[in-house]
Design an enzyme around this catalytic site. Sequence first.
Site, PDB file in Angstrom:
ATOM      1  N   LYS A   1       5.923   3.020   0.483  1.00  0.00           N
ATOM      2  CA  LYS A   1       6.151   3.467   1.863  1.00  0.00           C
ATOM      3  C   LYS A   1       7.635   3.474   2.211  1.00  0.00           C
ATOM      4  CE  LYS A   1       1.955   4.432   3.137  1.00  0.00           C
ATOM      5  NZ  LYS A   1       1.563   5.816   3.502  1.00  0.00           N
TER       6      LYS A   1
ATOM      7  N   TYR B   1       2.617  -1.111  -2.568  1.00  0.00           N
ATOM      8  CA  TYR B   1       2.420  -0.379  -1.317  1.00  0.00           C
ATOM      9  C   TYR B   1       3.698  -0.361  -0.483  1.00  0.00           C
ATOM     10  CZ  TYR B   1       0.498   0.945   3.233  1.00  0.00           C
ATOM     11  OH  TYR B   1       0.262   1.570   4.435  1.00  0.00           O
TER      12      TYR B   1
END
Length: 260
Positions: A167, A163
């Site tokens: 990002k 994650y």
Amino acid sequence: MTDTIKFDFSNKVVLITGAERGIGLEIAKGFAQCGADIVIAGIGEGEFENAESAITAIGAACTCLKTDVSNEASVKKTVAAVKEKYGRIDILVNNAGINISAPAEQMPLDTWKRVMDVNLTGTFLMCREVGAVMLGQGGGSIVNIASMSGLIVNPLPQTQCAYNSSKAGVIMLTKCLANEWAERGIRVNAIAPGFTRTPLTAKRLDTPDDPSVKKWIGGTPMGRVAVPQEMVGLALYYASGLSSFTTGTCIPVDGGYTCL
């Protein structure tokens, strides 16, 4: 959302991914209150009716389209449908995203790929297809929902290297596209939300003894998490003429977490 009347998006078409609920839906409502026509693209068909009702209750037009942002054909189909119905796309908000946590040494490759496919590749595909439409019409504004997790590493016991990496990729993609398209009328910016109460985090946040929750709140100078409505103002600013000389930026909305 009383301040949104200062923005005017009348006759503007706004396409927002993952806006069936949470941050995406609040941003959609913010644009709707400013007169925009709203298109929600997402996989949560069961939530389309509630999302559409929330938008139309404001008095704005709303179209919901089933879209898997990680699937190229699905993205192409959605963008073509919006172009056919409205003739243009003025604003794109890339909000769709997922998080699957696992210790790095145990993370299956399929898990890594799934997070990357939705968060980073999905954002790229939407930017590419909508960007082509915007270039053809002479310009537009793209707002990518990144995360403060793309700027810092979340404290243990959170183990979410996929994650965080995805990002961080969204933030760099934002800068790259802003640079490529700056002279061609498209501005690209990003928002990096901090810990936020959404339908996905609410259950955990309601468990105050959770070690992660203690670190979320304890590490935030403002001493609390955000609510989705607190992401709306920046999205509207990025998409408006007030930010006409702003592109390639990523602003954290995190209660001061990343300033420490």
